[in-house]
Scaffold this motif. Sequence first.
Motif, PDB file in Angstrom:
ATOM      1  N   ASN A   1      13.333 -30.657   7.908  1.00 53.67           N
ATOM      2  CA  ASN A   1      12.248 -31.412   7.291  1.00 53.67           C
ATOM      3  C   ASN A   1      12.797 -32.711   6.736  1.00 53.67           C
ATOM      4  O   ASN A   1      13.785 -32.702   6.029  1.00 53.67           O
ATOM      5  N   ASN A   2      12.168 -33.780   7.064  1.00 54.73           N
ATOM      6  CA  ASN A   2      12.560 -35.078   6.521  1.00 54.73           C
ATOM      7  C   ASN A   2      11.315 -35.842   6.128  1.00 54.73           C
ATOM      8  O   ASN A   2      11.051 -36.919   6.642  1.00 54.73           O
ATOM      9  N   ASP A   3      10.515 -35.266   5.252  1.00 58.62           N
ATOM     10  CA  ASP A   3       9.303 -35.986   4.887  1.00 58.62           C
ATOM     11  C   ASP A   3       9.658 -37.192   4.040  1.00 58.62           C
ATOM     12  O   ASP A   3      10.641 -37.200   3.306  1.00 58.62           O
ATOM     13  N   MET A   4       8.849 -38.217   4.163  1.00 56.55           N
ATOM     14  CA  MET A   4       9.129 -39.484   3.521  1.00 56.55           C
ATOM     15  C   MET A   4       8.180 -39.702   2.356  1.00 56.55           C
ATOM     16  O   MET A   4       7.037 -39.286   2.386  1.00 56.55           O
ATOM     17  N   ARG A   5       8.683 -40.359   1.344  1.00 53.01           N
ATOM     18  CA  ARG A   5       7.874 -40.726   0.185  1.00 53.01           C
ATOM     19  C   ARG A   5       7.742 -42.234   0.191  1.00 53.01           C
ATOM     20  O   ARG A   5       8.733 -42.947   0.206  1.00 53.01           O
ATOM     21  N   PHE A   6       6.521 -42.697   0.164  1.00 51.52           N
ATOM     22  CA  PHE A   6       6.234 -44.113   0.322  1.00 51.52           C
ATOM     23  C   PHE A   6       5.818 -44.768  -0.986  1.00 51.52           C
ATOM     24  O   PHE A   6       5.253 -44.125  -1.871  1.00 51.52           O
TER      25      PHE A   6
ATOM     26  N   PHE B   1       6.020 -30.099  10.517  1.00 53.23           N
ATOM     27  CA  PHE B   1       5.805 -29.003  11.468  1.00 53.23           C
ATOM     28  C   PHE B   1       6.919 -29.011  12.489  1.00 53.23           C
ATOM     29  O   PHE B   1       7.250 -30.058  13.056  1.00 53.23           O
ATOM     30  N   TYR B   2       7.499 -27.834  12.692  1.00 50.61           N
ATOM     31  CA  TYR B   2       8.576 -27.708  13.671  1.00 50.61           C
ATOM     32  C   TYR B   2       8.571 -26.309  14.247  1.00 50.61           C
ATOM     33  O   TYR B   2       8.362 -25.321  13.518  1.00 50.61           O
ATOM     34  N   ASN B   3       8.795 -26.211  15.521  1.00 55.49           N
ATOM     35  CA  ASN B   3       8.915 -24.912  16.179  1.00 55.49           C
ATOM     36  C   ASN B   3       7.671 -24.044  15.912  1.00 55.49           C
ATOM     37  O   ASN B   3       7.774 -22.855  15.608  1.00 55.49           O
ATOM     38  N   ASN B   4       6.538 -24.696  15.999  1.00 62.83           N
ATOM     39  CA  ASN B   4       5.239 -24.034  15.852  1.00 62.83           C
ATOM     40  C   ASN B   4       4.978 -23.431  14.480  1.00 62.83           C
ATOM     41  O   ASN B   4       4.180 -22.487  14.357  1.00 62.83           O
ATOM     42  N   GLU B   5       5.643 -23.965  13.475  1.00 56.77           N
ATOM     43  CA  GLU B   5       5.304 -23.524  12.133  1.00 56.77           C
ATOM     44  C   GLU B   5       5.514 -24.651  11.134  1.00 56.77           C
ATOM     45  O   GLU B   5       6.256 -25.600  11.388  1.00 56.77           O
ATOM     46  N   ILE B   6       4.859 -24.509  10.010  1.00 54.42           N
ATOM     47  CA  ILE B   6       4.973 -25.509   8.959  1.00 54.42           C
ATOM     48  C   ILE B   6       6.353 -25.410   8.317  1.00 54.42           C
ATOM     49  O   ILE B   6       6.797 -24.333   7.928  1.00 54.42           O
ATOM     50  N   SER B   7       7.033 -26.560   8.230  1.00 58.13           N
ATOM     51  CA  SER B   7       8.332 -26.611   7.573  1.00 58.13           C
ATOM     52  C   SER B   7       8.168 -26.823   6.074  1.00 58.13           C
ATOM     53  O   SER B   7       8.859 -26.206   5.260  1.00 58.13           O
ATOM     54  N   GLU B   8       7.282 -27.729   5.742  1.00 52.39           N
ATOM     55  CA  GLU B   8       7.036 -28.025   4.333  1.00 52.39           C
ATOM     56  C   GLU B   8       5.635 -28.622   4.207  1.00 52.39           C
ATOM     57  O   GLU B   8       5.126 -29.241   5.129  1.00 52.39           O
ATOM     58  N   LYS B   9       5.032 -28.385   3.065  1.00 53.28           N
ATOM     59  CA  LYS B   9       3.724 -28.982   2.795  1.00 53.28           C
ATOM     60  C   LYS B   9       3.668 -29.432   1.350  1.00 53.28           C
ATOM     61  O   LYS B   9       4.353 -28.889   0.482  1.00 53.28           O
ATOM     62  N   SER B  10       2.852 -30.442   1.107  1.00 54.43           N
ATOM     63  CA  SER B  10       2.716 -30.954  -0.239  1.00 54.43           C
ATOM     64  C   SER B  10       1.581 -30.207  -0.955  1.00 54.43           C
ATOM     65  O   SER B  10       0.849 -29.429  -0.346  1.00 54.43           O
ATOM     66  N   GLU B  11       1.448 -30.521  -2.231  1.00 57.87           N
ATOM     67  CA  GLU B  11       0.393 -29.882  -3.016  1.00 57.87           C
ATOM     68  C   GLU B  11      -1.000 -30.312  -2.555  1.00 57.87           C
ATOM     69  O   GLU B  11      -1.989 -29.645  -2.831  1.00 57.87           O
ATOM     70  N   ILE B  12      -1.065 -31.415  -1.829  1.00 57.61           N
ATOM     71  CA  ILE B  12      -2.343 -31.874  -1.295  1.00 57.61           C
ATOM     72  C   ILE B  12      -2.826 -30.929  -0.191  1.00 57.61           C
ATOM     73  O   ILE B  12      -4.031 -30.687  -0.028  1.00 57.61           O
ATOM     74  N   PHE B  13      -1.908 -30.397   0.539  1.00 54.09           N
ATOM     75  CA  PHE B  13      -2.202 -29.589   1.729  1.00 54.09           C
ATOM     76  C   PHE B  13      -2.615 -28.191   1.290  1.00 54.09           C
ATOM     77  O   PHE B  13      -1.820 -27.249   1.296  1.00 54.09           O
ATOM     78  N   ASP B  14      -3.880 -28.062   0.887  1.00 51.73           N
ATOM     79  CA  ASP B  14      -4.355 -26.759   0.404  1.00 51.73           C
ATOM     80  C   ASP B  14      -4.984 -25.971   1.548  1.00 51.73           C
ATOM     81  O   ASP B  14      -4.841 -26.329   2.718  1.00 51.73           O
ATOM     82  N   ASP B  15      -5.683 -24.917   1.203  1.00 47.69           N
ATOM     83  CA  ASP B  15      -6.227 -24.013   2.217  1.00 47.69           C
ATOM     84  C   ASP B  15      -7.287 -24.662   3.095  1.00 47.69           C
ATOM     85  O   ASP B  15      -7.673 -24.089   4.113  1.00 47.69           O
ATOM     86  N   GLN B  16      -7.798 -25.806   2.703  1.00 42.00           N
ATOM     87  CA  GLN B  16      -8.773 -26.500   3.534  1.00 42.00           C
ATOM     88  C   GLN B  16      -8.124 -27.175   4.740  1.00 42.00           C
ATOM     89  O   GLN B  16      -8.814 -27.558   5.677  1.00 42.00           O
TER      90      GLN B  16
END
Lengths: 116, 115
Positions: A101-106, B49-64
Amino acid sequence: AQTVTQSQPEMSVQEAETVTLSCTYDTSENNYYLFWYKQPPSRQMILVIRQEAYKQQNATENRFSVNFQKAAKSFSLKISDSQLGDTAMYFCAFMKPQYNNNDMRFGAGTRLTVKP
Amino acid sequence: EPEVTQTPSHQVTQMGQEVILRCVPISNHLYFYWYRQILGQKVEFLVSFYNNEISEKSEIFDDQFSVERPDGSNFTLKIRSTKLEDSAMYFCASKASAASTDTQYFGPGTRLTVL
């Protein structure tokens, strides 16, 4: 959490002159990457220049150069000999290297207008 | 030069409706991202997203929100029940590998307007 601040919402410069865009960031990390992206009107963001935090030498790409001050957490972009095509939104971004993961902060961006 | 493409360029929807934003990453890239930018605000990370799964998500990325790579080329962002505050520019990005030295390439964005 890392934050990136661009304090200049808009700037303008005369064609052929030099302009500097400011960026500061906040992090507790020692190893990271910094970027400047350019977004022309109605076009996608493209990478202008990048800087690895472990490198002391400032990155340069033709007319674009950075002034990276690690202690001050400052990363400004200098555009020399400005051209009309440099008119765009410029975003400063921070990335912490992480496996898979290499997410960026802008930052919020600086709108640069080059005037003829 | 290969580019990330996104469709549609502008989507208008009614509050409560589902929307799917589509992205075609660069063909040999393996890492995919969604970002959004509310008008006048900074670009914000949503999900990686990598290898068909979420690697990381922010607090914005909720169940919606959900992401999918339904085939070998598309990468989609679904918002199940849109809210007014979902109005924003949504950017897709892709990267070739996990190497931090690789560049993220961004698409032109989809402007989502929720009425």
